[in-house]
Motif scaffolding. Structure first.
Motif, PDB file in Angstrom:
ATOM      1  N   PRO A  80     -10.363   3.172   4.387  1.00 26.63           N
ATOM      2  CA  PRO A  80      -9.961   1.777   4.602  1.00 26.63           C
ATOM      3  C   PRO A  80      -9.499   1.570   6.041  1.00 26.63           C
ATOM      4  CG  PRO A  80      -9.018   2.622   2.573  1.00 26.63           C
ATOM      5  CD  PRO A  80      -9.675   3.782   3.256  1.00 26.63           C
ATOM      6  N   LEU A 137      -5.621   5.432   5.864  1.00 29.59           N
ATOM      7  CA  LEU A 137      -5.863   4.130   6.496  1.00 29.59           C
ATOM      8  C   LEU A 137      -6.094   4.352   7.990  1.00 29.59           C
ATOM      9  CD1 LEU A 137      -5.714   0.957   6.267  1.00 29.59           C
ATOM     10  CD2 LEU A 137      -3.280   1.171   6.822  1.00 29.59           C
ATOM     11  N   LYS A 195     -12.752  -6.539   2.693  1.00 30.47           N
ATOM     12  CA  LYS A 195     -12.495  -5.894   1.394  1.00 30.47           C
ATOM     13  C   LYS A 195     -13.810  -5.485   0.729  1.00 30.47           C
ATOM     14  CE  LYS A 195      -7.955  -6.584   0.826  1.00 30.47           C
ATOM     15  NZ  LYS A 195      -7.768  -6.485   2.279  1.00 30.47           N
TER      16      LYS A 195
END
Ligand code: TXA
Ligand code: MG
Length: 345
Positions: A254, A319, A344
């Motif tokens: 992510p 992340l 997303k």
């Protein structure tokens, strides 16, 4: 390897050893250039360097060869391919040329600009995904030019990565992410720009539109065309360029963006922070801090972006936070790709 991103040296892994595959690397020798050109003429796929990113090339007039590009990339058949040509003469054989196309091609070819025009019948429908238009680009990289000259055919070439993933900017990235599905890779060193070409749609000459920002900016095009150039930013249900898909160009890890004027937060948890510029002065540099340029050069940051994200993607962070660039010049393309990488799932 030359062109590797700068980094906090203690905590940056060496370039990972590519997995053993059957991929063969070719160099800029006379015999290698002749071999890859011959392979392309015979309908094989070859990964080629361009000044933007590496492309996975096939003879654009050979639909069976082009069909394999879609299979290897896992690319949906609705996503049309860019066709690479030696220059304007070859482009005129594939598309209905216009005064506007002539002006921008004269100004920016060879270079990081793709022009969308109405196609001629000779262009296979598979390449254009059944559209009436074709996307054309004359690349500047000397090895891409040499191969185009030798194989004497237009080359369909999307970026040489699995669909949706980061584009390759060094030869080994192609093997790292496509494995032995790509058996021929021409190594032309790290790519000079590191982000994909600007795509401008000139089908309606009065209202030119940028479908994907790149190194050639709206202002550059306006100066040549003498009229406003808009940039299409919203992904639609039937995207005109899947490079405009809301989520694209993404690492597995992510990713989110932070702003240069945001306070420097102490890292929490397992996350990497990527700065545009090497942090200065008293700010502590931690194991999780990385940077894309020594002095804040946007060109250098864009050039190193994908290579660094590929490396961070293998390091097990939860992340990746990347600093936004100012919305100017190549910074717009950099921000555009990062916004899509951050979208997303
Ligand atoms: O810099 C680049 O453009 C690199 C190098 C290899 O040349 N190529 C590249 O290709 O980025 P690819 O396939 O990864 O992205 C091409 C984009 C896609 O988003 C596709 O939808 C769009 O170009 N495209 C192709 N033909 C089009 C057309 N006729 N109309 C609108 N968009 C088109
Ligand atoms: Mg691509």
């Amino acid at each position: 390897m030359a062109g590797s991103p700068p980094h906090s040296s203690d905590h940056f892994p060496a370039t990972p050893r590519p997995s053993e595959g059957v991929a063969r690397f070719y160099a800029d020798t006379e015999s290698d250039l002749e071999t890859v050109s011959e392979l392309l003429r015979a309908g094989e796929l070859v990964a080629l360097p361009t000044e933007t990113v590496y492309g996975l090339a096939a003879d654009a007039l050979n639909p069976a060869a082009c069909a394999r590009i879609f299979t290897v990339k896992g690319r949906p058949l609705i996503d049309p391919l860019i066709v690479h040509v030696a220059g304007k003469e070859a482009a005129r054989e594939l598309a209905f040329w216009s005064e506007e196309a002539e002006s921008v091609a004269t100004a920016f070819w060879p270079g990081p600009l793709t022009i969308v025009l109405r196609k001629r019948a000779i262009v296979p429908d598979l390449i254009t995904a059944g559209r009436p238009s074709v996307a054309l680009r004359s690349p500047e990289h000397p090895l891409a030019r040499e191969v185009l000259r030798r194989c004497r055919c237009p080359l369909a070439a999307p970026s040489a990565n699995p669909f949706g993933y980061l584009s390759p900017t060094e030869a080994h990235h192609v093997r790292d992410s496509l494995g032995d599905q790509v058996t021929h890779i021409l190594d032309g060193g790290p790519c000079r720009w590191g982000v994909e070409s600007t795509i401008v749609d000139l089908q309606e000459p009065v209202t030119p539109r940028i479908l994907r920002p790149g190194a050639i900016t709206a202002e550059d095009l306006e100066a040549v065309l003498g009229r406003p150039v808009t940039t299409v930013t919203k992904a639609t249900d039937t995207p005109e360029a899947p490079g405009m898909l809301e989520r694209h160009y993404s690492p597995q890890t992510p990713l989110c963006l932070f702003s240069w004027d945001a306070p420097h937060l102490p890292p929490t948890g397992n996350r990497a922070r990527v700065y545009l510029k090497k942090p200065e002065g008293s700010s502590p540099v931690g194991r999780e801090d990385f940077w894309l340029s020594e002095n804040g050069s946007l060109k250098e940051a864009a050039r190193h972006l994908y290579a660094l994200l590929r490396r961070l993607d293998r390091m097990g962070f939860g992340l990746i936070e990347v600093e936004k660039a100012p919305d100017e010049g190549i910074g717009r393309a950099y921000n555009d790709r990062l916004r899509r990488a951050a979208a997303k799932r």
